[in-house]
Design a protein around this motif. Sequence first.
Motif, short mmCIF file in Angstrom:
data_model
loop_
_atom_site.label_atom_id
_atom_site.label_comp_id
_atom_site.label_asym_id
_atom_site.label_seq_id
_atom_site.Cartn_x
_atom_site.Cartn_y
_atom_site.Cartn_z
N LEU B 46 0.84 -1.19 0.00
CA LEU B 46 0.00 0.00 0.00
C LEU B 46 0.88 1.24 0.00
O LEU B 46 1.77 1.38 0.84
N MET B 47 0.61 2.14 -0.94
CA MET B 47 1.36 3.38 -1.02
C MET B 47 0.61 4.51 -0.32
O MET B 47 1.19 5.26 0.46
N ALA B 48 -0.68 4.62 -0.61
CA ALA B 48 -1.43 5.74 -0.07
C ALA B 48 -2.92 5.48 -0.16
O ALA B 48 -3.39 4.67 -0.95
N THR B 49 -3.63 6.21 0.68
CA THR B 49 -5.09 6.20 0.67
C THR B 49 -5.54 7.51 0.08
O THR B 49 -5.14 8.59 0.55
N SER B 50 -6.37 7.41 -0.93
CA SER B 50 -6.86 8.60 -1.63
C SER B 50 -8.28 8.91 -1.14
O SER B 50 -9.16 8.07 -1.23
N ASN B 51 -8.45 10.09 -0.57
CA ASN B 51 -9.73 10.48 -0.02
C ASN B 51 -10.37 11.58 -0.86
O ASN B 51 -9.74 12.61 -1.12
N GLU B 52 -11.60 11.36 -1.26
CA GLU B 52 -12.29 12.34 -2.10
C GLU B 52 -12.43 13.66 -1.37
O GLU B 52 -12.91 13.70 -0.23
N GLY B 53 -11.97 14.70 -2.00
CA GLY B 53 -12.12 16.03 -1.45
C GLY B 53 -11.12 16.42 -0.38
O GLY B 53 -11.22 17.51 0.19
N SER B 54 -10.18 15.56 -0.09
CA SER B 54 -9.17 15.92 0.91
C SER B 54 -7.82 15.32 0.52
O SER B 54 -7.71 14.61 -0.47
N LYS B 55 -6.82 15.63 1.32
CA LYS B 55 -5.47 15.17 0.98
C LYS B 55 -5.34 13.66 1.16
O LYS B 55 -5.98 13.07 2.02
N ALA B 56 -4.47 13.11 0.36
CA ALA B 56 -4.21 11.68 0.47
C ALA B 56 -3.38 11.40 1.73
O ALA B 56 -2.65 12.26 2.23
N GLU B 59 1.56 6.13 3.17
CA GLU B 59 2.19 5.16 4.08
C GLU B 59 3.63 5.58 4.35
O GLU B 59 4.24 6.34 3.58
N GLN B 60 4.14 5.06 5.43
CA GLN B 60 5.51 5.39 5.83
C GLN B 60 6.49 5.01 4.73
O GLN B 60 6.41 3.91 4.17
N GLY B 61 7.36 5.93 4.42
CA GLY B 61 8.39 5.66 3.42
C GLY B 61 8.00 6.02 2.01
O GLY B 61 8.83 5.94 1.10
N VAL B 62 6.78 6.43 1.78
CA VAL B 62 6.33 6.82 0.45
C VAL B 62 6.40 8.34 0.33
O VAL B 62 5.82 9.07 1.15
N GLU B 63 7.12 8.81 -0.68
CA GLU B 63 7.32 10.26 -0.84
C GLU B 63 6.09 10.90 -1.46
O GLU B 63 5.75 10.66 -2.62
N LYS B 64 5.44 11.76 -0.71
CA LYS B 64 4.21 12.37 -1.21
C LYS B 64 4.47 13.36 -2.33
O LYS B 64 3.59 13.62 -3.16
N THR B 75 -15.59 9.25 -8.38
CA THR B 75 -15.32 8.12 -9.27
C THR B 75 -13.92 8.16 -9.88
O THR B 75 -13.59 7.32 -10.71
N LEU B 76 -13.11 9.12 -9.50
CA LEU B 76 -11.81 9.24 -10.14
C LEU B 76 -10.72 9.63 -9.15
O LEU B 76 -10.84 10.59 -8.41
N SER B 77 -9.64 8.86 -9.18
CA SER B 77 -8.43 9.21 -8.44
C SER B 77 -7.27 9.10 -9.42
O SER B 77 -7.26 8.21 -10.28
N THR B 78 -6.33 10.01 -9.31
CA THR B 78 -5.15 9.95 -10.19
C THR B 78 -3.88 9.89 -9.37
O THR B 78 -3.78 10.49 -8.30
N LEU B 79 -2.93 9.14 -9.88
CA LEU B 79 -1.60 9.03 -9.29
C LEU B 79 -0.62 9.56 -10.32
O LEU B 79 -0.58 9.06 -11.44
N THR B 80 0.13 10.58 -9.95
CA THR B 80 1.15 11.12 -10.84
C THR B 80 2.52 10.82 -10.27
O THR B 80 2.83 11.22 -9.15
N VAL B 81 3.29 10.08 -11.04
CA VAL B 81 4.67 9.79 -10.66
C VAL B 81 5.52 10.91 -11.25
O VAL B 81 5.65 11.02 -12.47
N THR B 82 6.02 11.77 -10.38
CA THR B 82 6.77 12.95 -10.88
C THR B 82 8.25 12.63 -11.01
O THR B 82 8.81 11.86 -10.22
N SER B 83 8.87 13.21 -12.03
CA SER B 83 10.30 13.03 -12.28
C SER B 83 10.67 11.55 -12.11
O SER B 83 11.48 11.18 -11.25
N ALA B 84 10.05 10.74 -12.93
CA ALA B 84 10.21 9.29 -12.79
C ALA B 84 11.64 8.85 -13.07
O ALA B 84 12.34 9.41 -13.92
N HIS B 85 12.07 7.85 -12.33
CA HIS B 85 13.38 7.25 -12.51
C HIS B 85 13.22 5.74 -12.69
O HIS B 85 12.17 5.18 -12.34
N PRO B 86 14.23 5.08 -13.22
CA PRO B 86 14.10 3.63 -13.46
C PRO B 86 13.64 2.83 -12.24
O PRO B 86 12.92 1.86 -12.39
N GLU B 87 14.03 3.27 -11.06
CA GLU B 87 13.61 2.52 -9.86
C GLU B 87 12.12 2.65 -9.56
O GLU B 87 11.58 1.94 -8.72
#
Lengths: 109, 117
Positions: B46-56, B59-64, B75-87
Motif C-alpha cells: 500500500l502506497m497511499a489512501t486517496s480520499n475524495e475532497g481531501s489530501k491523500a 504510508e511510511q516511506g512513500v514520498e508524497k 469516481t476518479l483518483s489519479t496518481l502522478t509519478v513525478t520526475s520518474a526514474h528507473p527505480e
Amino acid sequence: AQRVTQPEKLLSVFKGAPVELKCNYSYSGSPELFWYVQYSRQRLQLLLRHISRESIKGFTADLNKGETSFHLKKPFAQEEDSAMYYCALPTGGGNKLTFGTGTQLKVEL
Amino acid sequence: GAVVSQHPSRVICKSGTSVKIECRSLDFQATTMFWYRQFPKQSLMLMATSNEGSKATYEQGVEKDKFLINHASLTLSTLTVTSAHPEDSSFYICSAFSGTGTTQGQFFGPGTRLTVL
C-alpha cells in the motif's frame, strides 16, 4: 502490529487432491479476514470473506481465533484453481488492507 | 457491478518525465481509493489512501511529493509519478472501496505497468 503471514510461497498439488493455503494473523480484537485471488494476467479479486461464511468456487475458510489462522481450503483441486492467493486483514482504520506475501497455487494434472 | 478501471494499462517513459495514472470506479461511487505497488512475484504494498475532497494519506516511506494523488470526484483518483526514474518502474494497482449495496469491500483495477527508461 497487525500482520498477515502466508508461510508458503508456492504450493503444488495434483488435480483432485485437497488444498490448504495457510494464513496466520496478528491482530488485537476481532479481525475481519479476506482471501483474494489473482489469476494469470487478471486483476486481483475478492474470493471470500470470513464474516459471510460463504463457499466460493468450492473454497472455504474458517477463522480459528485460538490458532490465529484463516486457512483457505478446498477438498478437490481443479486445474483452474491455479493462481496467486493473498490473505488480507483490515488495518489502520479507513478500510485499509494489509496483504500477506501470497501463495502461488499450482494444480498439476 | 463494482468495476474499477485503470488507464493506461501500460506506459513507457523517459527518466525525468512525469506520468499520470487514472483510476475510475465505473458503476459506484468511492469516497476512498487506494494505490498499491506490486513488484514481480511479490505482494501488494500500500502506497497511499486517496480520499475524495481531501489530501491523500501516505504510508511510511512513500514520498508524497513524488507520488502525487488527486481524488477530485467520487469516481476518479489519479496518481502522478513525478520526475520518474528507473527505480520507479513497477506495477501500480488501484482499488476503490464500496461501502454500500450488496457488494462491499475493495475492488481492484487491472493495474498499470510503468517502465522508466
